[in-house]
Design an enzyme around this catalytic site. Structure first.
Site, mmCIF file in Angstrom:
data_model
loop_
_atom_site.group_PDB
_atom_site.id
_atom_site.type_symbol
_atom_site.label_atom_id
_atom_site.label_comp_id
_atom_site.label_asym_id
_atom_site.label_seq_id
_atom_site.Cartn_x
_atom_site.Cartn_y
_atom_site.Cartn_z
ATOM 1 N N CYS A 65 -6.547 -5.538 -7.259
ATOM 2 C CA CYS A 65 -6.237 -5.084 -5.907
ATOM 3 C C CYS A 65 -5.671 -6.209 -5.054
ATOM 4 C CB CYS A 65 -7.484 -4.509 -5.259
ATOM 5 S SG CYS A 65 -8.849 -5.666 -5.156
ATOM 6 N N HIS A 66 -5.814 -7.439 -5.531
ATOM 7 C CA HIS A 66 -5.287 -8.556 -4.743
ATOM 8 C C HIS A 66 -3.761 -8.555 -4.769
ATOM 9 C CE1 HIS A 66 -5.434 -10.150 -8.866
ATOM 10 N NE2 HIS A 66 -4.401 -10.878 -8.502
ATOM 11 N N ARG B 187 -2.305 4.501 3.938
ATOM 12 C CA ARG B 187 -3.534 4.002 4.534
ATOM 13 C C ARG B 187 -4.735 4.266 3.644
ATOM 14 N NH1 ARG B 187 -4.448 4.927 10.924
ATOM 15 N NH2 ARG B 187 -5.607 3.022 11.279
ATOM 16 N N TYR C 283 0.850 -1.188 0.000
ATOM 17 C CA TYR C 283 0.000 0.000 0.000
ATOM 18 C C TYR C 283 0.891 1.245 0.000
ATOM 19 C CZ TYR C 283 -3.594 -3.333 1.322
ATOM 20 O OH TYR C 283 -4.449 -4.398 1.332
ATOM 21 N N ASN D 96 -13.024 -0.481 -4.723
ATOM 22 C CA ASN D 96 -12.649 -0.986 -6.038
ATOM 23 C C ASN D 96 -13.882 -1.182 -6.915
ATOM 24 O OD1 ASN D 96 -11.646 -2.246 -8.248
ATOM 25 N ND2 ASN D 96 -10.399 -3.704 -7.100
ATOM 26 N N GLU E 149 -0.733 -16.835 -9.590
ATOM 27 C CA GLU E 149 0.096 -16.043 -10.486
ATOM 28 C C GLU E 149 1.569 -16.376 -10.350
ATOM 29 O OE1 GLU E 149 -0.645 -11.959 -9.867
ATOM 30 O OE2 GLU E 149 -2.772 -12.091 -10.292
#
Length: 121
Positions: A54-55, A37, A23, A46, A83
């Site tokens: 976003c994963h 944050r 992040y 999302n 992945e």
DNA sequence: ATTTTGACGGCAC
DNA sequence: CGTGCCGCCAAAA
């Protein structure tokens, strides 16, 4: 959504498969390292997980968030493993190997748009 | 306008 | 290596 979120998603969208960003890394890429944050806050809204992976956003430690995840941390981990993202243990990603930053070659590299291609290598 | 709340990160134990 | 706390700062109440 705010401009910040928009930028955040723009960055996240470029994360290649098999790579991840923290992040804070995303926030720093945007130019506002203090809002790490808020990146998470943006991910929470999302609009389309299929477009914005976003994963691939995890903690700087490589840990996966345990709350407010689309399908739970287990699902996220599963996607990452799918992945080919290396894990140090059951709860931590090997950031040293798969941490990615904008500026690295994404040209010939598979991104979220190349979901069709497998990681076979 | 004021208070509360975090998909974080760093640091102290 | 896990826990707890504090600092950040916009969004929501």
């Amino acid at each position: 959504m705010g401009a910040f979120s928009d930028k955040a998603f723009d960055i996240v969208r470029r994360i290649p498969r098999g790579r991840v960003m923290s992040y804070g890394a995303v926030a720093r890429a945007i130019g506002e390292p203090r809002k790490s944050r808020f990146v998470g806050y943006a991910m929470r809204n999302n609009p389309d997980p299929d477009i914005y992976p976003c994963h691939r956003v995890v903690f700087k430690d490589g840990a996966i968030c345990d709350s407010y995840v689309f399908g739970g941390p287990e699902v996220q981990k599963r996607l990452l493993e799918q992945e080919g993202v290396p894990f140090l243990d059951d709860t931590h990603v090997d950031m040293a190997k798969c941490a990615w930053t904008p500026g690295e070659d994404t040209f010939g590299r598979p991104t979220d748009i190349d979901w069709e291609r497998e990681i076979g290598d």
